[in-house]
Design a protein around this motif. Structure first.
Motif, PDB file in Angstrom:
ATOM      1  N   ALA A 229     -13.199  20.507  -7.125  1.00  0.00           N
ATOM      2  CA  ALA A 229     -13.084  19.677  -5.916  1.00  0.00           C
ATOM      3  C   ALA A 229     -13.625  18.276  -6.168  1.00  0.00           C
ATOM      4  CB  ALA A 229     -13.820  20.336  -4.744  1.00  0.00           C
ATOM      5  N   VAL A 230     -14.756  18.184  -6.829  1.00  0.00           N
ATOM      6  CA  VAL A 230     -15.349  16.875  -7.139  1.00  0.00           C
ATOM      7  C   VAL A 230     -14.427  16.106  -8.083  1.00  0.00           C
ATOM      8  CG1 VAL A 230     -17.273  15.712  -8.307  1.00  0.00           C
ATOM      9  CG2 VAL A 230     -17.729  17.558  -6.681  1.00  0.00           C
ATOM     10  N   GLY A 231     -13.902  16.775  -9.093  1.00  0.00           N
ATOM     11  CA  GLY A 231     -12.979  16.138 -10.032  1.00  0.00           C
ATOM     12  C   GLY A 231     -11.720  15.648  -9.351  1.00  0.00           C
ATOM     13  N   THR A 232     -11.184  16.441  -8.447  1.00  0.00           N
ATOM     14  CA  THR A 232      -9.988  16.047  -7.700  1.00  0.00           C
ATOM     15  C   THR A 232     -10.268  14.843  -6.813  1.00  0.00           C
ATOM     16  OG1 THR A 232      -9.132  18.307  -7.738  1.00  0.00           O
ATOM     17  CG2 THR A 232      -8.247  16.842  -6.046  1.00  0.00           C
ATOM     18  N   MET A 233     -11.386  14.871  -6.104  1.00  0.00           N
ATOM     19  CA  MET A 233     -11.738  13.736  -5.244  1.00  0.00           C
ATOM     20  C   MET A 233     -11.970  12.466  -6.073  1.00  0.00           C
ATOM     21  SD  MET A 233     -14.079  15.387  -2.177  1.00  0.00           S
ATOM     22  CE  MET A 233     -15.327  16.032  -3.270  1.00  0.00           C
ATOM     23  N   ALA A 234     -12.598  12.607  -7.235  1.00  0.00           N
ATOM     24  CA  ALA A 234     -12.830  11.450  -8.109  1.00  0.00           C
ATOM     25  C   ALA A 234     -11.501  10.877  -8.598  1.00  0.00           C
ATOM     26  CB  ALA A 234     -13.706  11.850  -9.292  1.00  0.00           C
ATOM     27  N   ALA A 235     -10.569  11.740  -8.975  1.00  0.00           N
ATOM     28  CA  ALA A 235      -9.255  11.296  -9.448  1.00  0.00           C
ATOM     29  C   ALA A 235      -8.500  10.568  -8.343  1.00  0.00           C
ATOM     30  CB  ALA A 235      -8.446  12.491  -9.952  1.00  0.00           C
ATOM     31  N   ILE A 236      -8.510  11.135  -7.148  1.00  0.00           N
ATOM     32  CA  ILE A 236      -7.817  10.502  -6.018  1.00  0.00           C
ATOM     33  C   ILE A 236      -8.451   9.147  -5.701  1.00  0.00           C
ATOM     34  CG2 ILE A 236      -7.400  10.680  -3.525  1.00  0.00           C
ATOM     35  CD1 ILE A 236      -7.063  13.753  -4.004  1.00  0.00           C
ATOM     36  N   ALA A 237      -9.781   9.089  -5.658  1.00  0.00           N
ATOM     37  CA  ALA A 237     -10.469   7.832  -5.362  1.00  0.00           C
ATOM     38  C   ALA A 237     -10.162   6.774  -6.427  1.00  0.00           C
ATOM     39  CB  ALA A 237     -11.973   8.063  -5.268  1.00  0.00           C
ATOM     40  N   SER A 238     -10.113   7.178  -7.684  1.00  0.00           N
ATOM     41  CA  SER A 238      -9.805   6.232  -8.762  1.00  0.00           C
ATOM     42  C   SER A 238      -8.410   5.652  -8.606  1.00  0.00           C
ATOM     43  CB  SER A 238      -9.919   6.914 -10.128  1.00  0.00           C
ATOM     44  OG  SER A 238     -11.244   7.255 -10.397  1.00  0.00           O
ATOM     45  N   VAL A 239      -7.432   6.508  -8.360  1.00  0.00           N
ATOM     46  CA  VAL A 239      -6.045   6.051  -8.231  1.00  0.00           C
ATOM     47  C   VAL A 239      -5.888   5.174  -6.994  1.00  0.00           C
ATOM     48  CG1 VAL A 239      -3.671   6.787  -7.860  1.00  0.00           C
ATOM     49  CG2 VAL A 239      -5.090   8.008  -9.511  1.00  0.00           C
ATOM     50  N   VAL A 240      -6.419   5.627  -5.880  1.00  0.00           N
ATOM     51  CA  VAL A 240      -6.259   4.901  -4.619  1.00  0.00           C
ATOM     52  C   VAL A 240      -6.997   3.560  -4.642  1.00  0.00           C
ATOM     53  CG1 VAL A 240      -6.760   5.009  -2.134  1.00  0.00           C
ATOM     54  CG2 VAL A 240      -5.777   6.982  -3.296  1.00  0.00           C
ATOM     55  N   SER A 241      -8.049   3.445  -5.436  1.00  0.00           N
ATOM     56  CA  SER A 241      -8.848   2.215  -5.443  1.00  0.00           C
ATOM     57  C   SER A 241      -8.058   0.994  -5.914  1.00  0.00           C
ATOM     58  CB  SER A 241     -10.093   2.388  -6.317  1.00  0.00           C
ATOM     59  OG  SER A 241      -9.746   2.460  -7.691  1.00  0.00           O
ATOM     60  N   PHE A 242      -7.029   1.194  -6.719  1.00  0.00           N
ATOM     61  CA  PHE A 242      -6.228   0.067  -7.202  1.00  0.00           C
ATOM     62  C   PHE A 242      -5.083  -0.284  -6.254  1.00  0.00           C
ATOM     63  CE2 PHE A 242      -8.321   1.435 -11.047  1.00  0.00           C
ATOM     64  CZ  PHE A 242      -8.701   0.232 -11.599  1.00  0.00           C
ATOM     65  N   SER A 243      -4.715   0.615  -5.400  1.00  0.00           N
ATOM     66  CA  SER A 243      -3.561   0.397  -4.527  1.00  0.00           C
ATOM     67  C   SER A 243      -3.718  -0.796  -3.586  1.00  0.00           C
ATOM     68  CB  SER A 243      -3.265   1.665  -3.719  1.00  0.00           C
ATOM     69  OG  SER A 243      -2.987   2.727  -4.598  1.00  0.00           O
ATOM     70  N   PRO A 244      -4.855  -0.983  -2.909  1.00  0.00           N
ATOM     71  CA  PRO A 244      -4.960  -2.145  -2.011  1.00  0.00           C
ATOM     72  C   PRO A 244      -4.802  -3.479  -2.750  1.00  0.00           C
ATOM     73  CG  PRO A 244      -6.704  -0.575  -1.539  1.00  0.00           C
ATOM     74  CD  PRO A 244      -6.030  -0.112  -2.796  1.00  0.00           C
ATOM     75  N   GLN A 245      -5.367  -3.577  -3.950  1.00  0.00           N
ATOM     76  CA  GLN A 245      -5.258  -4.824  -4.706  1.00  0.00           C
ATOM     77  C   GLN A 245      -3.818  -5.074  -5.123  1.00  0.00           C
ATOM     78  OE1 GLN A 245      -8.141  -7.028  -5.537  1.00  0.00           O
ATOM     79  NE2 GLN A 245      -6.258  -8.188  -5.416  1.00  0.00           N
ATOM     80  N   ALA A 246      -3.146  -4.037  -5.610  1.00  0.00           N
ATOM     81  CA  ALA A 246      -1.743  -4.185  -6.021  1.00  0.00           C
ATOM     82  C   ALA A 246      -0.879  -4.576  -4.821  1.00  0.00           C
ATOM     83  CB  ALA A 246      -1.239  -2.888  -6.646  1.00  0.00           C
ATOM     84  N   TRP A 247      -1.087  -3.929  -3.689  1.00  0.00           N
ATOM     85  CA  TRP A 247      -0.293  -4.229  -2.491  1.00  0.00           C
ATOM     86  C   TRP A 247      -0.567  -5.649  -2.002  1.00  0.00           C
ATOM     87  CZ3 TRP A 247       3.994  -3.239  -0.457  1.00  0.00           C
ATOM     88  CH2 TRP A 247       4.269  -3.556   0.870  1.00  0.00           C
ATOM     89  N   LYS A 248      -1.838  -6.085  -2.060  1.00  0.00           N
ATOM     90  CA  LYS A 248      -2.181  -7.440  -1.635  1.00  0.00           C
ATOM     91  C   LYS A 248      -1.472  -8.465  -2.525  1.00  0.00           C
ATOM     92  CE  LYS A 248      -5.926 -10.658  -0.816  1.00  0.00           C
ATOM     93  NZ  LYS A 248      -7.318 -10.975  -1.006  1.00  0.00           N
ATOM     94  N   ILE A 249      -1.420  -8.218  -3.815  1.00  0.00           N
ATOM     95  CA  ILE A 249      -0.734  -9.141  -4.727  1.00  0.00           C
ATOM     96  C   ILE A 249       0.753  -9.195  -4.401  1.00  0.00           C
ATOM     97  CG2 ILE A 249      -0.051  -9.531  -7.131  1.00  0.00           C
ATOM     98  CD1 ILE A 249      -2.803  -8.345  -7.922  1.00  0.00           C
ATOM     99  N   ILE A 250       1.346  -8.051  -4.116  1.00  0.00           N
ATOM    100  CA  ILE A 250       2.772  -8.021  -3.771  1.00  0.00           C
ATOM    101  C   ILE A 250       3.022  -8.817  -2.493  1.00  0.00           C
ATOM    102  CG2 ILE A 250       4.676  -6.532  -3.008  1.00  0.00           C
ATOM    103  CD1 ILE A 250       3.462  -4.373  -4.913  1.00  0.00           C
ATOM    104  N   ARG A 251       2.178  -8.619  -1.473  1.00  0.00           N
ATOM    105  CA  ARG A 251       2.373  -9.309  -0.187  1.00  0.00           C
ATOM    106  C   ARG A 251       2.086 -10.800  -0.264  1.00  0.00           C
ATOM    107  NH1 ARG A 251      -1.123  -8.518   3.382  1.00  0.00           N
ATOM    108  NH2 ARG A 251      -2.488  -7.167   2.229  1.00  0.00           N
ATOM    109  N   THR A 252       0.943 -11.161  -0.883  1.00  0.00           N
ATOM    110  CA  THR A 252       0.506 -12.556  -0.833  1.00  0.00           C
ATOM    111  C   THR A 252       0.907 -13.359  -2.067  1.00  0.00           C
ATOM    112  OG1 THR A 252      -1.631 -12.130  -1.904  1.00  0.00           O
ATOM    113  CG2 THR A 252      -1.516 -11.890   0.519  1.00  0.00           C
TER     114      THR A 252
END
Length: 107
Positions: free
Chosen positions: A9-32
């Motif tokens: 469970a901890v490993g899964t949550m860490a993996a999800i948090a790692s992947v999701v952490s880059f998404s806002p920055q990538a989306w912001k670059i696409i938008r702005t």
């Protein structure tokens, strides 16, 4: 046995948090289309780290390392690419991705 479930469970949550952490920055670059203030050196090091973790996972045959690190590698490499591209090319990439992601409004 419960420790294995907690560890997974901890490993899964860490993996999800790692992947999701880059998404806002990538989306912001696409938008702005703005990469001002982002460090190419930091993202180059991040890309290298994820490539090494992915390779380590491949050598171990460990999908729990391979999958999230591959996804993080793709997202961080995209951000690095956008930082390094000339503004005109970055604008074209952003427009293309934004059009592909954003549903067309019906008239």
């Amino acid at each position: 046995m419960a420790a294995i479930g907690i560890m997974q469970a901890v490993g899964t949550m860490a993996a999800i948090a790692s992947v999701v952490s880059f998404s806002p920055q990538a989306w912001k670059i696409i938008r702005t289309r703005d990469v001002k203030g982002l460090s190419s050196g930091m993202y180059a090091l991040t890309v290298a780290a994820f490539a090494l973790w992915m390779t380590y996972g491949l050598l171990r045959g460990d999908w729990a390392l391979i999958v999230p690190n591959t996804l993080c590698l793709i997202l961080s490499a995209f951000i690095l690419m956008m930082i390094l591209l000339p503004k005109s090319v970055r604008d074209n990439v952003s427009e293309t991705l934004n059009d592909a992601i954003t549903p067309e409004k019906t008239k």
